[in-house]
Design an enzyme around this catalytic site. Structure first.
Site, short mmCIF file in Angstrom:
data_model
loop_
_atom_site.label_atom_id
_atom_site.label_comp_id
_atom_site.label_asym_id
_atom_site.label_seq_id
_atom_site.Cartn_x
_atom_site.Cartn_y
_atom_site.Cartn_z
N LYS A 31 -4.01 17.42 -15.41
CA LYS A 31 -4.33 17.64 -16.83
C LYS A 31 -3.92 19.01 -17.38
O LYS A 31 -3.96 19.21 -18.60
CB LYS A 31 -5.85 17.46 -17.06
CG LYS A 31 -6.29 16.04 -16.94
CD LYS A 31 -5.75 15.20 -18.10
CE LYS A 31 -5.64 13.74 -17.76
NZ LYS A 31 -4.38 13.12 -18.13
N TYR A 48 -3.78 9.03 -4.45
CA TYR A 48 -4.85 10.02 -4.33
C TYR A 48 -5.76 9.55 -3.21
O TYR A 48 -6.29 8.44 -3.29
CB TYR A 48 -5.67 10.11 -5.62
CG TYR A 48 -4.96 10.75 -6.80
CD1 TYR A 48 -5.10 12.11 -7.05
CD2 TYR A 48 -4.19 10.00 -7.69
CE1 TYR A 48 -4.48 12.71 -8.14
CE2 TYR A 48 -3.56 10.58 -8.78
CZ TYR A 48 -3.71 11.95 -9.00
OH TYR A 48 -3.10 12.53 -10.09
N HIS A 64 5.17 5.52 -14.91
CA HIS A 64 4.24 4.92 -13.95
C HIS A 64 3.14 4.18 -14.72
O HIS A 64 2.49 4.76 -15.57
CB HIS A 64 3.61 6.00 -13.06
CG HIS A 64 4.54 6.49 -12.00
ND1 HIS A 64 4.10 7.11 -10.85
CD2 HIS A 64 5.88 6.44 -11.89
CE1 HIS A 64 5.14 7.42 -10.09
NE2 HIS A 64 6.23 7.04 -10.70
N PRO A 76 -6.22 20.67 -10.33
CA PRO A 76 -5.08 19.79 -10.59
C PRO A 76 -5.34 18.30 -10.37
O PRO A 76 -4.50 17.48 -10.74
CB PRO A 76 -4.00 20.31 -9.62
CG PRO A 76 -4.73 21.10 -8.59
CD PRO A 76 -5.98 21.61 -9.22
N TYR A 82 -6.85 9.38 -17.68
CA TYR A 82 -5.64 9.72 -16.93
C TYR A 82 -4.39 9.66 -17.81
O TYR A 82 -3.53 10.55 -17.74
CB TYR A 82 -5.47 8.79 -15.70
CG TYR A 82 -4.51 9.38 -14.69
CD1 TYR A 82 -4.98 10.11 -13.60
CD2 TYR A 82 -3.13 9.25 -14.84
CE1 TYR A 82 -4.11 10.68 -12.68
CE2 TYR A 82 -2.25 9.81 -13.93
CZ TYR A 82 -2.74 10.53 -12.86
OH TYR A 82 -1.87 11.11 -11.97
#
Ligand code: RFL
Ligand code: PHB
Length: 389
Positions: A296, A200, A72, A292, A384
């Site tokens: 990570k 998200y 991704h 979560p 990220y």
């Protein structure tokens, strides 16, 4: 029984460490409290940083992930009915790999079995002895028999509820904790993902996350009460609530189906310092927990494994203790940066029970800033995709 490195815990941290050591010709024994089927039945992480992807290749277990995982290059952030994209590739030149922790653990067990690595399942009463001396050992019960495992070093890879952290005397460890006033209700369903990248979503009804394992297997989460029970949610209620929290364009195309798994995870930030006691080294969830949001946990476990592996490799190559002496400091330096990111991203995306109107405006302003500022997006993307080891 004698080994060079005794590993407490047969989750991803312990197995990855064992495989890296094996490749280096260093012997280990893994002890696991549960059965293999139980460990493989847990649905957890799904997003792997390139650092972890590299470690899996180094351990010789990257092939299936390379074939079946999905790269991704970005993620979607939704708020107030709109969505914007953070482009990881543009800001960092990197991507993340979507491949389930369950599959990764399966690959690590297959490799351990193929290399005839010793794993003892369903051990009871494991205890860490004499870690502060040069002759540490484990005691445990296996198949009804008392056993002792002598070793040079112990790796405490036994997760948040394990024994390793607690074997450090209370006056020698410092624990830092934040418990969030909500949990995540997650379901796995055999349906195509609603989007080809993760979404998200910050919504006034609470956070939601659309994730996936592959093109026919989806993973969705919604923020829920920390004390809620998954049995209070039938599948239709879950899908209805998810639809209300994600932008209309996604809600309209969401494919629903029966849940294969449904569970609630509490949200916690936790760090213990130091991550070493004599010849015992803590790795992964045994030493730290992140909420979560941002994916990570497993990735930070992997960076610990990397630092510990390097220390052990150097010790067995030349007797050099420097890497092991620096382990706790190196690992914690990265752990705290990851804690910061997970805490920041959690605060940005969830509704808090005591949130004032001002707090909500601040959250929306921060989201708008992230949407409009390439610099803020670059900072988010760097964390990220994973900070360097
Ligand atoms: P684990 O996986 O908890 O494994 C520890 C193992 O030790 C065993 N054990 C013992 N064995 C022997 N004797 C004892 N006394 C023992 N006590 C315990 C346990 O049975 C277990 O098998 O820790 P490890 O290896 O450090 O791995 C950590 C990861 O599992 C964890 O950080 C992630 O799953 C967190 N996480 C995520 N991380 C990511 O990087 N990306 C994600 O997308 C992501 N999503 C998640 C997550 C965690 C979640 N939950 C359920 C907490 C999503 C969720 C919902
Ligand atoms: C998951 O797919 O389980 C997942 C993905 C991203 C997260 C957390 C969990 O931030």
């Amino acid at each position: 029984m004698r080994t060079q490195v005794a590993i407490v815990g047969g989750g991803p941290s312990g197995l990855l460490l064992g495989q890296l050591l094996h490749k280096q010709g260093i012997d280990s024994v893994v002890i696991e409290r549960r059965s293999q089927a139980h460990v493989l039945g847990r649905i957890r992480a799904g997003v792997l940083e390139q650092g972890l992807v590299g470690l899996l290749h180094q351990a010789g277990v990257g092939n299936r992930m390379e074939n079946e995982g999905f790269l991704h290059d970005g993620t979607m952030i939704a708020h107030e009915g709109q969505m914007f994209r953070i482009d990881f590739a543009e800001h960092t030149g990197k991507s993340v790999m979507v491949y389930g922790q369950t599959e990764l653990t399966r690959d690590l067990y297959a490799a351990r079995d193929a290399s005839e690595g010793k794993t003892l399942f369903e051990v009871e009463d494991a205890a860490i002895r004499d870690a502060e001396t040069e002759k540490p050992y484990l005691t445990l019960t296996h198949q009804g028999k008392a056993m002792r495992i002598d070793c040079d070093f112990i790796a405490g890879c036994d997760g948040y509820h394990g024994i390793s952290r607690k074997s450090i005397p209370a006056d020698k460890r410092h624990e830092y904790e934040k418990v969030y006033p909500f949990g995540w209700l997650g379901i796995l369903s055999a349906t195509p993902p609603v989007n080809d990248e993760l979404i998200y979503a910050n919504s006034e009804r609470g956070f939601a996350l659309c994730s996936m394992r592959n093109d026919q297997l989806s993973r969705y989460y919604i923020q829920c009460d920390a004390l809620d029970d998954p049995d209070n949610w039938n599948d239709d209620d879950f899908w209805d609530e998810l639809r209300r929290r994600i932008p209309e364009e996604a809600a309209d195309t969401l494919v629903t189906g029966p849940s294969i798994e449904k569970s609630i995870a509490p949200l916690r930030s936790f760090v213990t310092e130091p991550m070493r006691w004599g010849r015992m080294f803590l790795c992964g969830d045994a030493a730290h927990i992140v909420p979560p949001t941002g994916a990570k946990g497993l990735n930070t476990a992997a960076s610990d494994v990397h630092y510990l592996f390097e220390g052990l490799r150097d010790f067995y190559a030349s007797g050099d203790m420097q890497g092991l002496d620096q382990y706790s400091g190196r690992a914690l330096d990265r752990v705290w940066k990851t804690e910061r990111f997970s805490w920041w991203f959690s605060n940005l995306m969830h509704r808090y029970p005591d949130q004032s109107a001002f707090d909500q405006k601040m959250q929306l302003a921060e989201l708008a800033f992230l949407r409009d500022s390439p610099e803020a997006q670059a900072a988010m993307a760097r964390s990220y995709v994973g900070l360097p080891y």
